[in-house]
Design a protein around this motif. Structure first.
Motif, PDB file in Angstrom:
ATOM      1  N   TYR A 257       0.788  -1.231   0.000  1.00  0.00           N
ATOM      2  CA  TYR A 257       0.000   0.000   0.000  1.00  0.00           C
ATOM      3  C   TYR A 257       0.817   1.277   0.000  1.00  0.00           C
ATOM      4  CZ  TYR A 257      -3.489  -3.453   1.054  1.00  0.00           C
ATOM      5  OH  TYR A 257      -4.289  -4.556   1.010  1.00  0.00           O
ATOM      6  N   GLY A 258       2.022   1.255   0.531  1.00  0.00           N
ATOM      7  CA  GLY A 258       2.837   2.456   0.485  1.00  0.00           C
ATOM      8  C   GLY A 258       3.457   2.826   1.805  1.00  0.00           C
ATOM      9  N   CYS A 259       3.857   4.086   1.858  1.00  0.00           N
ATOM     10  CA  CYS A 259       4.621   4.614   2.982  1.00  0.00           C
ATOM     11  C   CYS A 259       3.799   5.688   3.702  1.00  0.00           C
ATOM     12  CB  CYS A 259       5.917   5.212   2.442  1.00  0.00           C
ATOM     13  SG  CYS A 259       7.068   5.713   3.709  1.00  0.00           S
ATOM     14  N   TYR A 260       3.929   5.735   5.009  1.00  0.00           N
ATOM     15  CA  TYR A 260       3.266   6.744   5.825  1.00  0.00           C
ATOM     16  C   TYR A 260       4.340   7.514   6.576  1.00  0.00           C
ATOM     17  CZ  TYR A 260      -0.430   3.425   4.868  1.00  0.00           C
ATOM     18  OH  TYR A 260      -1.296   2.567   4.231  1.00  0.00           O
ATOM     19  N   VAL A 261       4.303   8.829   6.463  1.00  0.00           N
ATOM     20  CA  VAL A 261       5.318   9.670   7.094  1.00  0.00           C
ATOM     21  C   VAL A 261       4.617  10.619   8.055  1.00  0.00           C
ATOM     22  CG1 VAL A 261       7.165  11.339   6.756  1.00  0.00           C
ATOM     23  CG2 VAL A 261       6.791   9.537   5.057  1.00  0.00           C
ATOM     24  N   GLY A 262       5.017  10.551   9.310  1.00  0.00           N
ATOM     25  CA  GLY A 262       4.497  11.465  10.317  1.00  0.00           C
ATOM     26  C   GLY A 262       5.592  12.415  10.744  1.00  0.00           C
ATOM     27  N   SER A 263       5.206  13.628  11.090  1.00  0.00           N
ATOM     28  CA  SER A 263       6.202  14.585  11.584  1.00  0.00           C
ATOM     29  C   SER A 263       5.603  15.359  12.752  1.00  0.00           C
ATOM     30  CB  SER A 263       6.658  15.533  10.483  1.00  0.00           C
ATOM     31  OG  SER A 263       5.586  16.315  10.021  1.00  0.00           O
ATOM     32  N   ALA A 264       6.508  15.850  13.600  1.00  0.00           N
ATOM     33  CA  ALA A 264       6.090  16.644  14.755  1.00  0.00           C
ATOM     34  C   ALA A 264       7.225  17.572  15.140  1.00  0.00           C
ATOM     35  CB  ALA A 264       5.722  15.747  15.931  1.00  0.00           C
TER      36      ALA A 264
END
Length: 134
Positions: A35-42
């Motif tokens: 399904y792909g890549c998930y990128v979170g940032s904070a």
């Protein structure tokens, strides 16, 4: 009753950078084939030590929310780097709302030489069974 296939999210990387002033930004990459890549940032104000771990934990929660959708919510309540038995470790506390049910989650990971990575893995440790992603 047919059993639902368990999702497999793979931890790829956690990066922590110091911004100008007293802020740091964390980016966490998770992957779910095909399904792909998930990128979170904070971004968190403060130094790269415990504030950096908080940023990394929040970035991991953001990436997880992309993966699992809006039926759930995750809030990082705290992150602690500590020593026990001669080892550094990271402990996270997360408040989760899973559909209509609130739940407190705790995750743990030995820090080794990369406490930011450990913070991300501690979030995944806390959430893997609750979100059925492990």
């Amino acid at each position: 009753m047919a059993r639902r296939r368990r999702r497999r999210l793979k931890f790829v990387q956690a990066r922590l950078e110091r911004l100008s002033g007293n802020q740091c930004v964390a980016r966490v990459h998770l992957e779910e084939a095909p399904y792909g890549c998930y990128v979170g940032s904070a971004v968190v104000g403060g130094g790269p030590d415990e504030d950096g771990l908080l940023a990394t934990a929040r970035a991991t929660a953001a990436a997880l929310m992309q993966a699992v959708g809006m039926d759930h919510s995750l809030k990082v309540h705290g992150v602690k780097l500590f020593e026990a038995f001669g080892q550094s470790a990271v402990l996270v506390q997360i408040g989760a709302k899973l559909r209509a049910r609130a739940q407190a989650l705790i995750g743990f990971c030995v820090a080794g030489t990369d406490p930011a990575r450990a913070a991300a893995l501690a979030v995944l440790n806390a959430t893997n069974r609750a979100l059925d992603i492990g």
